[in-house]
Design a protein around this motif. Structure first.
Motif, PDB file in Angstrom:
ATOM      1  N   ARG A  86     -10.285   1.636 -29.285  1.00 12.60           N
ATOM      2  CA  ARG A  86      -9.727   1.671 -29.962  1.00 12.60           C
ATOM      3  C   ARG A  86      -8.140   2.075 -29.507  1.00 12.60           C
ATOM      4  O   ARG A  86      -8.111   2.503 -28.653  1.00 12.60           O
ATOM      5  N   SER A  87      -7.512   1.498 -30.145  1.00 10.81           N
ATOM      6  CA  SER A  87      -5.953   1.571 -29.891  1.00 10.81           C
ATOM      7  C   SER A  87      -5.304   3.448 -29.958  1.00 10.81           C
ATOM      8  O   SER A  87      -4.353   3.230 -29.559  1.00 10.81           O
ATOM      9  N   ASP A  88      -5.906   3.697 -30.870  1.00  9.20           N
ATOM     10  CA  ASP A  88      -5.635   5.063 -30.746  1.00  9.20           C
ATOM     11  C   ASP A  88      -6.212   6.733 -30.235  1.00  9.20           C
ATOM     12  O   ASP A  88      -7.117   7.437 -31.005  1.00  9.20           O
ATOM     13  N   PRO A  89      -6.838   6.560 -29.198  1.00  2.00           N
ATOM     14  CA  PRO A  89      -8.210   7.511 -28.405  1.00  2.00           C
ATOM     15  C   PRO A  89      -7.799   8.558 -28.835  1.00  2.00           C
ATOM     16  O   PRO A  89      -6.859   9.075 -28.883  1.00  2.00           O
ATOM     17  N   SER A  90      -8.965   8.835 -28.813  1.00  2.78           N
ATOM     18  CA  SER A  90      -9.212  11.274 -29.389  1.00  2.78           C
ATOM     19  C   SER A  90     -10.235  11.560 -28.640  1.00  2.78           C
ATOM     20  O   SER A  90     -11.068  10.879 -28.212  1.00  2.78           O
ATOM     21  N   GLY A  91      -9.830  13.150 -29.354  1.00  3.03           N
ATOM     22  CA  GLY A  91     -10.623  13.962 -28.089  1.00  3.03           C
ATOM     23  C   GLY A  91     -10.693  14.417 -27.218  1.00  3.03           C
ATOM     24  O   GLY A  91      -9.696  14.861 -26.978  1.00  3.03           O
ATOM     25  N   ARG A  92     -11.103  15.032 -26.161  1.00  2.00           N
ATOM     26  CA  ARG A  92     -10.999  16.440 -25.309  1.00  2.00           C
ATOM     27  C   ARG A  92     -11.487  15.782 -24.324  1.00  2.00           C
ATOM     28  O   ARG A  92     -12.624  14.903 -23.772  1.00  2.00           O
ATOM     29  N   ILE A  93     -10.390  16.752 -22.859  1.00  2.00           N
ATOM     30  CA  ILE A  93     -11.358  16.311 -21.880  1.00  2.00           C
ATOM     31  C   ILE A  93     -10.848  17.017 -20.990  1.00  2.00           C
ATOM     32  O   ILE A  93      -9.277  17.933 -21.098  1.00  2.00           O
ATOM     33  N   SER A  94     -11.018  17.501 -19.522  1.00  2.00           N
ATOM     34  CA  SER A  94     -10.595  18.948 -19.234  1.00  2.00           C
ATOM     35  C   SER A  94     -10.528  18.487 -17.853  1.00  2.00           C
ATOM     36  O   SER A  94     -11.634  17.829 -16.738  1.00  2.00           O
ATOM     37  N   ILE A  95     -10.129  19.519 -17.120  1.00  2.00           N
ATOM     38  CA  ILE A  95      -9.395  19.254 -15.503  1.00  2.00           C
ATOM     39  C   ILE A  95      -8.932  20.377 -14.666  1.00  2.00           C
ATOM     40  O   ILE A  95      -8.911  21.587 -15.221  1.00  2.00           O
ATOM     41  N   ILE A 120      -5.718  12.797 -27.472  1.00  2.00           N
ATOM     42  CA  ILE A 120      -6.643  13.789 -26.754  1.00  2.00           C
ATOM     43  C   ILE A 120      -5.890  14.775 -25.830  1.00  2.00           C
ATOM     44  O   ILE A 120      -4.590  14.600 -25.599  1.00  2.00           O
ATOM     45  N   ARG A 121      -6.937  15.945 -26.632  1.00  4.65           N
ATOM     46  CA  ARG A 121      -7.369  16.992 -25.870  1.00  4.65           C
ATOM     47  C   ARG A 121      -7.200  17.684 -24.548  1.00  4.65           C
ATOM     48  O   ARG A 121      -8.177  17.748 -24.027  1.00  4.65           O
ATOM     49  N   LEU A 122      -6.013  17.540 -23.761  1.00  3.40           N
ATOM     50  CA  LEU A 122      -6.169  18.171 -22.496  1.00  3.40           C
ATOM     51  C   LEU A 122      -5.819  19.457 -22.132  1.00  3.40           C
ATOM     52  O   LEU A 122      -5.816  19.993 -21.692  1.00  3.40           O
ATOM     53  N   LYS A 123      -7.791  19.484 -21.405  1.00  2.43           N
ATOM     54  CA  LYS A 123      -7.256  21.526 -21.336  1.00  2.43           C
ATOM     55  C   LYS A 123      -6.991  21.066 -19.619  1.00  2.43           C
ATOM     56  O   LYS A 123      -7.970  20.556 -18.738  1.00  2.43           O
ATOM     57  N   VAL A 124      -6.379  22.533 -18.743  1.00  2.00           N
ATOM     58  CA  VAL A 124      -6.493  22.732 -17.496  1.00  2.00           C
ATOM     59  C   VAL A 124      -6.783  23.405 -17.131  1.00  2.00           C
ATOM     60  O   VAL A 124      -6.675  24.699 -18.100  1.00  2.00           O
ATOM     61  N   GLN A 125      -7.338  23.819 -16.493  1.00  2.00           N
ATOM     62  CA  GLN A 125      -8.072  25.067 -15.446  1.00  2.00           C
ATOM     63  C   GLN A 125      -7.684  25.099 -14.299  1.00  2.00           C
ATOM     64  O   GLN A 125      -8.010  24.059 -13.860  1.00  2.00           O
ATOM     65  N   GLU A 126      -7.449  26.386 -13.762  1.00  4.19           N
ATOM     66  CA  GLU A 126      -7.075  26.712 -12.195  1.00  4.19           C
ATOM     67  C   GLU A 126      -7.979  27.725 -11.985  1.00  4.19           C
ATOM     68  O   GLU A 126      -8.683  28.675 -12.603  1.00  4.19           O
ATOM     69  N   GLY A 127      -8.244  27.827 -10.531  1.00 10.48           N
ATOM     70  CA  GLY A 127      -9.062  28.425  -9.816  1.00 10.48           C
ATOM     71  C   GLY A 127      -9.515  28.106  -9.291  1.00 10.48           C
ATOM     72  O   GLY A 127      -8.771  26.935  -8.175  1.00 10.48           O
ATOM     73  N   TYR A 128     -10.153  29.054  -7.218  1.00  8.81           N
ATOM     74  CA  TYR A 128     -10.227  28.321  -6.163  1.00  8.81           C
ATOM     75  C   TYR A 128     -11.032  27.090  -6.062  1.00  8.81           C
ATOM     76  O   TYR A 128     -11.414  26.753  -6.887  1.00  8.81           O
ATOM     77  N   SER A 129     -10.581  26.502  -4.956  1.00 11.92           N
ATOM     78  CA  SER A 129     -11.423  24.903  -5.071  1.00 11.92           C
ATOM     79  C   SER A 129     -12.899  24.995  -4.786  1.00 11.92           C
ATOM     80  O   SER A 129     -13.820  24.304  -6.328  1.00 11.92           O
ATOM     81  N   GLY A 130     -14.212  26.238  -4.304  1.00 13.66           N
ATOM     82  CA  GLY A 130     -14.907  26.809  -5.231  1.00 13.66           C
ATOM     83  C   GLY A 130     -15.375  26.825  -6.325  1.00 13.66           C
ATOM     84  O   GLY A 130     -16.542  26.362  -6.785  1.00 13.66           O
ATOM     85  N   HIS A 131     -14.773  27.124  -6.987  1.00 14.51           N
ATOM     86  CA  HIS A 131     -14.918  27.784  -8.555  1.00 14.51           C
ATOM     87  C   HIS A 131     -14.917  25.912  -8.996  1.00 14.51           C
ATOM     88  O   HIS A 131     -15.520  26.447 -10.439  1.00 14.51           O
ATOM     89  N   VAL A 132     -13.885  25.764  -9.025  1.00 10.06           N
ATOM     90  CA  VAL A 132     -13.783  24.212  -9.817  1.00 10.06           C
ATOM     91  C   VAL A 132     -15.031  22.957  -9.086  1.00 10.06           C
ATOM     92  O   VAL A 132     -14.694  22.425 -10.125  1.00 10.06           O
TER      93      VAL A 132
END
Length: 324
Positions: A86-95, A120-132
């Motif tokens: 769609r021209s106006d995408p929505s939803g959630r995504i996390s990195i 689109i709601r972007l969620k960012v989580q931080e952690g050690y590379s092993g946890h990520v």
């Protein structure tokens, strides 16, 4: 077996309580219990152990939960892909990403992504590379930024940048004289502030130095990036970080950096997605934006030092006195 049952099982396992899951799902607790019990009867195994302290997922339950998470992610991917058409995408995504990368990448990524895809709601989580990496493999995040990612069939990776790790010290002249590269042997004489094991940076530093029979003098173990930077700025000791983590502090003179030689310390930053789940169009858009943003930050002298900054620490070799 119904999708509703899998959804209920996931919620109970993650929250550790039927009552909490019932509130989140807006369903009566007896109804929730009945669906879980029906699923257990169908499979012929106990999925959840009810204890006085809450819910414990059984070994069989963990298998079903992993499959349920994958199934629900696939269903979510269908909606996400349709939305992006769609021209106006929505939803959630996390990195997910390590703090050293997040310190320079999180803010501009959120701003740029929100500007281009406001629904689109972007969620960012931080952690050690092993946890990520674990979050990515279990479906808790859609995209991961990792240092020195393992080569496995479950990961699809794209190189972002090779970072040089630098010695970081306070900017006050009375505390240090960083006028040139520092050797590994010189490094061993300095009071270092590093994260504890199994932090990837700590493992890498000790591995590279250990190969030359050099043992770093780690006086403080601190797992908070901001606290490490603050202590170095106060003159308590030195640390080892990529330039991006301290760019603003170096620019305003609060910190100074110099390169490390013999051995030179580098690590590779990659963008990763899981081959165990479908890659949605939203995931592709996010991955493309991250790649472009890293390039922009490098060009702007934020991720890697400009030539003028590099001259500060690629001059002539000199000794670095310990901080009084």
């Amino acid at each position: 077996m119904e999708l509703k049952q899998l959804k209920y099982l996931l919620s109970v396992s993650e929250l550790g309580s039927f009552s909490k899951a019932a509130v989140v799902l807006s369903v009566a607790q007896p109804v929730l219990s009945r669906h879980i019990r029906s699923l257990e009867e169908e499979l012929g195994v106990e999925l959840l152990h009810r204890t006085g302290r809450g819910i414990v997922v059984s070994d069989a339950g963990k298998v079903v939960v992993d499959h349920a998470r994958s199934i629900m992610a696939s269903i979510g991917a269908i909606s996400a892909d349709i939305d992006t058409l769609r021209s106006d995408p929505s939803g959630r995504i996390s990195i997910g990403m390590p703090p050293t990368a997040g310190s320079v990448l999180t803010a501009p990524l959120i701003e740029r992504f929100h500007e281009e895809y406001p629904r689109i709601r972007l969620k960012v989580q931080e952690g050690y590379s092993g946890h990520v990496l674990e979050w990515l493999s279990t479906g808790r995040i859609d995209v991961a930024i990792l240092y020195n990612a393992p080569k496995t069939s479950t990961l699809m990776t794209e190189p972002l940048i090779e970072e040089e790790l630098l010695l970081v010290g306070p900017g006050r002249e009375r505390c240090m004289a960083m006028n040139g590269p520092v050797s590994g042997e010189q490094l061993a004489e300095l009071p270092l502030i590093l994260p504890s094991h199994p932090h990837g940076l700590r493992v890498l530093v000790e591995s590279l130095l250990g190969a030359r029979k050099i043992y770093p003098n780690v006086e403080y173990e601190i797992d908070s990036l901001s606290a490490v930077v603050n202590m170095v700025e106060r003159g308590v000791g030195y640390t080892i970080l990529p330039y991006a983590s301290v760019n603003s502090k170096v620019e305003d003179g609060a910190l100074r950096v110099t390169s490390i030689v013999e051995p030179r310390m580098t690590r590779h930053l990659v963008l990763a997605t899981s081959t165990q789940r479908p890659v949605t169009n939203a995931t592709r858009m996010l991955a493309k934006m991250v790649t472009q943003l890293v390039r922009d930050l490098v060009r702007e002298g934020v991720w890697l030092p400009r030539v003028s900054t590099a001259d500060q620490y690629h001059a002539s070799t000199s000794s670095i006195p310990a901080i009084p």
